[in-house]
Design an enzyme around this catalytic site. Structure first.
Site, PDB file in Angstrom:
ATOM      1  N   ALA A  66       0.864  -1.176   0.000  1.00  0.00           N
ATOM      2  CA  ALA A  66       0.000   0.000   0.000  1.00  0.00           C
ATOM      3  C   ALA A  66       0.907   1.235   0.000  1.00  0.00           C
ATOM      4  CB  ALA A  66      -0.867  -0.021   1.253  1.00  0.00           C
ATOM      5  N   GLY A 105       0.574  -5.139   0.631  1.00  0.00           N
ATOM      6  CA  GLY A 105      -0.516  -5.097  -0.351  1.00  0.00           C
ATOM      7  C   GLY A 105      -0.088  -5.638  -1.706  1.00  0.00           C
ATOM      8  N   GLU A 108      -0.431  -9.222  -1.449  1.00  0.00           N
ATOM      9  CA  GLU A 108      -1.871  -9.503  -1.343  1.00  0.00           C
ATOM     10  C   GLU A 108      -2.542  -9.429  -2.709  1.00  0.00           C
ATOM     11  OE1 GLU A 108      -2.216  -6.600   1.935  1.00  0.00           O
ATOM     12  OE2 GLU A 108      -3.327  -8.203   2.970  1.00  0.00           O
ATOM     13  N   GLU A 128       3.828  -5.783   7.055  1.00  0.00           N
ATOM     14  CA  GLU A 128       3.003  -4.756   7.709  1.00  0.00           C
ATOM     15  C   GLU A 128       3.284  -4.635   9.202  1.00  0.00           C
ATOM     16  OE1 GLU A 128       1.967  -6.872   5.442  1.00  0.00           O
ATOM     17  OE2 GLU A 128       0.506  -5.941   4.072  1.00  0.00           O
TER      18      GLU A 128
HETATM   19  N1  3HC Z   1       4.577   3.475   0.288  1.00  0.00           N
HETATM   20  C1  3HC Z   1       5.067   4.702   0.018  1.00  0.00           C
HETATM   21  N2  3HC Z   1       6.347   4.942  -0.262  1.00  0.00           N
HETATM   22  C2  3HC Z   1       7.188   3.896  -0.266  1.00  0.00           C
HETATM   23  C3  3HC Z   1       6.747   2.592   0.019  1.00  0.00           C
HETATM   24  C4  3HC Z   1       5.378   2.400   0.297  1.00  0.00           C
HETATM   25  N3  3HC Z   1       4.881   1.185   0.561  1.00  0.00           N
HETATM   26  N4  3HC Z   1       7.814   1.771  -0.049  1.00  0.00           N
HETATM   27  C5  3HC Z   1       8.860   2.514  -0.382  1.00  0.00           C
HETATM   28  N5  3HC Z   1       8.492   3.805  -0.511  1.00  0.00           N
HETATM   29  C6  3HC Z   1       9.347   4.920  -0.902  1.00  0.00           C
HETATM   30  C7  3HC Z   1      10.409   5.234   0.132  1.00  0.00           C
HETATM   31  O1  3HC Z   1       9.929   6.121   1.105  1.00  0.00           O
HETATM   32  C8  3HC Z   1      11.501   5.844  -0.710  1.00  0.00           C
HETATM   33  O2  3HC Z   1      11.145   7.165  -0.960  1.00  0.00           O
HETATM   34  P1  3HC Z   1      12.279   8.296  -1.091  1.00  0.00           P
HETATM   35  O3  3HC Z   1      13.174   7.837  -2.202  1.00  0.00           O
HETATM   36  O4  3HC Z   1      11.508   9.520  -1.381  1.00  0.00           O
HETATM   37  O5  3HC Z   1      12.972   8.317   0.244  1.00  0.00           O
HETATM   38  C9  3HC Z   1      11.393   5.070  -2.040  1.00  0.00           C
HETATM   39  O6  3HC Z   1      10.077   4.502  -2.042  1.00  0.00           O
HETATM   40  C10 3HC Z   1      12.387   3.962  -2.189  1.00  0.00           C
HETATM   41  O7  3HC Z   1      12.351   3.140  -1.028  1.00  0.00           O
HETATM   42  P2  3HC Z   1      13.678   2.593  -0.351  1.00  0.00           P
HETATM   43  O8  3HC Z   1      14.655   3.685  -0.239  1.00  0.00           O
HETATM   44  O9  3HC Z   1      13.260   1.884   0.879  1.00  0.00           O
HETATM   45  O10 3HC Z   1      14.185   1.581  -1.470  1.00  0.00           O
HETATM   46  P3  3HC Z   1      14.861   0.169  -1.337  1.00  0.00           P
HETATM   47  O11 3HC Z   1      15.139  -0.249  -2.721  1.00  0.00           O
HETATM   48  O12 3HC Z   1      15.948   0.213  -0.323  1.00  0.00           O
HETATM   49  O13 3HC Z   1      13.746  -0.783  -0.719  1.00  0.00           O
HETATM   50  C11 3HC Z   1      11.555  -1.748  -0.504  1.00  0.00           C
HETATM   51  C12 3HC Z   1      12.581  -1.066  -1.434  1.00  0.00           C
HETATM   52  C13 3HC Z   1      12.094  -3.114  -0.061  1.00  0.00           C
HETATM   53  C14 3HC Z   1      10.295  -1.934  -1.287  1.00  0.00           C
HETATM   54  C15 3HC Z   1      11.349  -0.879   0.746  1.00  0.00           C
HETATM   55  O14 3HC Z   1      11.061   0.432   0.324  1.00  0.00           O
HETATM   56  C16 3HC Z   1      10.227  -1.314   1.635  1.00  0.00           C
HETATM   57  O15 3HC Z   1      10.420  -2.196   2.446  1.00  0.00           O
HETATM   58  N6  3HC Z   1       9.063  -0.664   1.497  1.00  0.00           N
HETATM   59  C17 3HC Z   1       7.938  -0.882   2.369  1.00  0.00           C
HETATM   60  C18 3HC Z   1       7.257  -2.191   2.109  1.00  0.00           C
HETATM   61  C19 3HC Z   1       6.066  -2.331   3.008  1.00  0.00           C
HETATM   62  O16 3HC Z   1       6.135  -2.140   4.211  1.00  0.00           O
HETATM   63  N7  3HC Z   1       4.935  -2.689   2.431  1.00  0.00           N
HETATM   64  C20 3HC Z   1       3.721  -2.847   3.182  1.00  0.00           C
HETATM   65  C21 3HC Z   1       2.986  -1.551   3.171  1.00  0.00           C
HETATM   66  S1  3HC Z   1       1.554  -1.590   4.195  1.00  0.00           S
HETATM   67  C22 3HC Z   1       0.426  -2.439   3.294  1.00  0.00           C
HETATM   68  O17 3HC Z   1       0.698  -2.894   2.230  1.00  0.00           O
HETATM   69  C23 3HC Z   1      -0.952  -2.564   3.892  1.00  0.00           C
HETATM   70  C24 3HC Z   1      -1.801  -3.524   3.134  1.00  0.00           C
HETATM   71  O18 3HC Z   1      -1.750  -4.770   3.761  1.00  0.00           O
HETATM   72  C25 3HC Z   1      -3.213  -3.100   3.079  1.00  0.00           C
END
Ligand code: 3HC
Ligand code: NAI
Length: 703
Positions: A66, A105, A108, A128
């Site tokens: 998400a 997400g 998912e 998450e």
């Molecule tokens: N939402 C918004 N922005 C995100 C994001 C997300 N899910 N994931 C990454 N970004 C952004 C980062 O803030 C960063 O922004 P910036 O360059 O402006 O600082 C950019 O994307 C790149 O991210 P990273 O620097 O972390 O890049 P990496 O290549 O090192 O890592 C990644 C990539 C492994 C995808 C890592 O970003 C990550 O772990 N992201 C989060 C994944 C996550 O937690 N997903 C679950 C979200 S909650 C959800 O899905 C709820 C659902 O169940 C309903």
């Protein structure tokens, strides 16, 4: 080719609809992405020439989840079916083609497809929990139907990223294909399904795995009992367990309703707000206002380390683990041998736990060259000095480095308290001198405070910040001041703790208040671990008479079996009557009649000075932004991430409340509690705390 919302395209290839999502950087499921995907799937299903649908992403990764920045914002809400049921209910087979990371997400979405194809290097996960959340797009209901509850409990409560091969073995993906041509492989896979005429396997309809779990209902309580740490202070893991239980015991739709309700509860919790804030804080820390992302970096392919003691050895391991060869210089062969033996022992211990192979132990040791001559550092790209903490010794080392090292080499010091500018002044090239303050044990601790000297060049800062990531550290740029950010704030807490003890609390009362708050250790437990004799010289009183008295009795902490606490053979601590007597004697000497101090007051008096010091640090420009201070505290000092960090915590308490309480204590207890000018300005101007930058701080305190 059709375009949807500028982020999704639809093409038909060999009778297969290819839906491509392209929303940099990580294809997060923003509102635009969700509507784009929904429209593209409607179009694909309406197109008679398409027999199956492949969902693939452009750029570095499949959907990473998400869009976290939309949580708690006023981003437009969806109307109509969720993207998950759009895939699930598609009358044509849907194949998710995964590369990079399918997370949250993103996974998912993939689980809502009928089939999943992943590249060899891809990883999948439901992380998450690290945001204080649970998978809210059906992950807690669909994953157990593929893997069984035990695996789902492990994966969703740990949030770990599962490599493609393991995902295949666990039944999460159907096929692993080469990294070279995912699109071709996925279209081929879809073609085969279309030719066979299905089946249209919906994960929601699978029952075999969860039916088996129904016969073993105690597995949930057993999981909770065997993972106590996972649940301490965190609220999401409990909710996750309940959702997976629902997946096993309830029909799919009811399980989904349960998941949604619990997801909403977590989304509105202060814990999740803190953890989401922290996610962005860690990423913001990489950015330096006056050092743009395109600042040229100095190539660092070889590193020299001076000193093979506690810190030098651990620092060397970080580089070696990243494949960067290291030359370690000691004064004497004996000290060098001892240092190298310790490194080997560490690697062998890791190998004995199965985390690396014995061949890797040799590979890593092979990247290390030992030397007793600084002249061997003539060609390295960077040197990190980790010798004794004495200015004369450091200056001598840097004078030699200036003579020996090639032009353009980065000269770093691991000093924990000395003035980096003064060290730099021993060289003719202070623009190449920088601080790299590692935390002990340096091969384990994630935090790195990179210290910007007055003359450190932007290239050096850009290089050191990027290099920190290469060696797996979370780095924060700090300025030259006593204790930098982390220890400076800790000193404030130590002073406050001492005052509390002198007034009536026992050391263990202070520690209990802090550990109940969520810190892994209190002031005195930490002191016992680090050693009470840091900075103590026999016969010379410090500002801490209780500690001095303990040192005089050779109670110098865990290493001597006793400190503030007594320790048994298994290092279990118990409050010491000897310490209690010393405390009482010191109070009597100071003419203090002790009084009972409530846990609430202890906590306020220990934490408010830390917050106040954070404001002073920002006001002096010693940190780039308030959230950097939080990154230091969460990573280096065990501040519970579900409380965001001291500055975020201050925001939750309210700046006005913090100011008022500090003023109250200032009146009662003196100038240690005098509020920082920046805090006063923040309250006066109604500014938010956690978004403050150094520039904001400067302008807020300018008038
Ligand atoms: N939402 C918004 N922005 C995100 C994001 C997300 N899910 N994931 C990454 N970004 C952004 C980062 O803030 C960063 O922004 P910036 O360059 O402006 O600082 C950019 O994307 C790149 O991210 P990273 O620097 O972390 O890049 P990496 O290549 O090192 O890592 C990644 C990539 C492994 C995808 C890592 O970003 C990550 O772990 N992201 C989060 C994944 C996550 O937690 N997903 C679950 C979200 S909650 C959800 O899905 C709820 C659902 O169940 C309903
Ligand atoms: P240590 O005493 O364990 O190791 C220092 C090593 O440097 C010794 O092996 C000594 O022989 C060697 N050395 C001294 N002078 C030298 C020279 N001229 N040339 C080559 N080698 C020389 O000390 P430790 O704990 O590793 O500390 C090193 C530095 O790291 C200090 O500046 C300290 O303040 C800092 N630091 C220490 C932390 C800790 O927890 N121990 C944490 C963060 C920083």
């Amino acid at each position: 080719m059709k375009d949807f919302n500028d982020v999704v395209t639809l093409e038909i290839e060999e009778g297969i609809a290819v839906v491509t999502l392209n929303s940099p950087p990580v294809n997060a499921l923003s509102h635009a992405v969700r509507t784009g995907l929904r429209d593209a799937f409607a179009a694909a299903n309406a197109d008679d020439t398409a027999e199956a649908i492949v969902l693939i992403c452009a750029g570095r990764t499949f959907i990473a989840g998400a869009d976290i920045s939309e949580f708690g914002s006023d981003a437009p809400k969806d109307t109509g079916a969720s993207i998950f049921s759009v895939l699930d209910d598609s009358p044509k087979p849907v194949i998710a083609a995964i590369h990079g990371t399918a997370l949250g997400g993103g996974l998912e979405v993939a689980l809502s497809a009928h089939y999943r194809v992943a590249t060899t290097s891809a990883k999948v996960g439901l992380p998450e929990v690290h945001l204080g959340l649970l998978p809210g797009g059906g992950g807690t209901q669909r994953l157990p139907r593929l893997t069984g509850a035990a695996t789902a409990l492990d994966l969703i409560t740990s949030g770990r990223h599962v490599p493609a091969a393991e995902a295949l073995a666990l039944g999460i993906v159907d096929e692993v294909v080469s990294d070279d041509d995912l699109r071709g492989s996925a279209v081929h896979f879809a073609r085969q399904i279309a030719d066979k005429g299905g089946p249209l396997t919906r994960v929601r309809d699978l029952d075999e795995k969860v039916a088996a779990d129904r016969d073993n209902p105690e597995l949930f309580d057993q999981f909770v009992e065997s993972h106590p740490k996972l649940f301490r202070g965190f609220i999401a893991p409990t909710e996750i367990v309940e959702c997976i239980r629902a997946a096993v015991t309830l029909p799919f739709d009811e399980g989904m309703a349960e998941e949604q309700a619990r997801f909403q509860t977590l989304l509105n919790s202060s814990e999740s707000a803190a953890q989401r804030y922290y996610f962005f804080a860690e990423r913001a820390a990489r950015k330096i206002a006056d050092v743009p992302a395109d600042t040229p970096r100095i190539p660092v392919n070889t590193v020299g380390i001076i000193g093979a003691g506690t810190m030098g050895g651990g620092i060397a391991m970080n580089f070696v683990n990243a494949g960067i060869p290291v030359t370690i210089v000691e004064q004497k062969q004996e000290a060098l041998d001892r240092g190298l033996a310790t490194i080997r022992k560490n690697y062998e211990r890791t190998a004995s736990k199965g985390r690396i192979t014995t061949a890797q132990v040799e590979e890593r040791m092979g990247l290390i060259t030992g030397s007793v001559s600084m002249d061997d550092l003539a060609t390295v790209d960077m040197v990190i000095e980790a010798v004794f903490e004495r200015m004369d010794v450091k200056k001598d080392v840097f004078t030699q480095l200036d003579r020996i090292c090639k032009p353009g080499a980065i000269l770093a010091t691991n000093t924990s308290a000395l003035n980096v500018d003064e060290i730099a002044s021993a060289t003719s090239r202070p623009e190449y001198v920088v601080g790299t303050h590692f935390f002990s044990p340096a091969n384990v601790m994630k935090l790195l405070e990179n210290v910007r000297g007055e003359k450190t060049s932007k290239e050096v800062i850009a290089t050191v910040m990027a290099l920190s990531r290469t060696i797996g550290k979370i780095a924060v740029l700090v300025g030259v001041c006593p204790g930098f950010v982390g220890n400076r704030i800790l000193f404030a807490r130590s002073r406050a703790s001492e005052q509390l003890v002198m007034e009536g609390a026992m050391p263990w009362d202070v520690d209990r208040a802090l550990t109940n708050f969520g810190l892994p250790m209190g002031t005195y437990q930490m002191s016992d671990l680090a050693g009470l004799d840091i900075g103590w010289v026999k016969g010379e009183p410090t500002a801490y008479p209780i500690k001095d008295a303990l040192c005089e009795l050779d109670r110098r902490g865990q290493k001597t079996g006793a400190g503030f606490y007594d320790y048994d053979e298994s290092r279990k601590a118990t409050p010491s009557p000897i310490t209690a007597q010393i405390v009482e004697d010191e109070r009597a000497k100071a003419g203090v009649t002790p009084r009972e101090i409530s846990e609430e007051e202890i906590l306020e008096r220990a934490l408010l000075p830390m917050i106040n010091e954070g404001f002073k640090i920002l006001q002096e420009g010693m940190a780039e932004r308030a959230s950097d201070i939080d990154v230091v505290y969460v990573n280096g000092y065990g501040w519970p991430v579900y409380r965001g960090g001291p500055m975020f915590y201050a925001e939750q308490l309210g700046a006005e409340a913090v100011l008022e309480k500090l003023r109250g204590y200032q009146e009662r207890l003196g100038e240690d509690f005098a509020p920082a000018a920046l805090l006063e300005a923040v309250v006066a101007k109604g500014q938010s705390i956690s978004t403050l930058t150094k520039a904001d701080a400067a302008s807020l305190t300018a008038d």
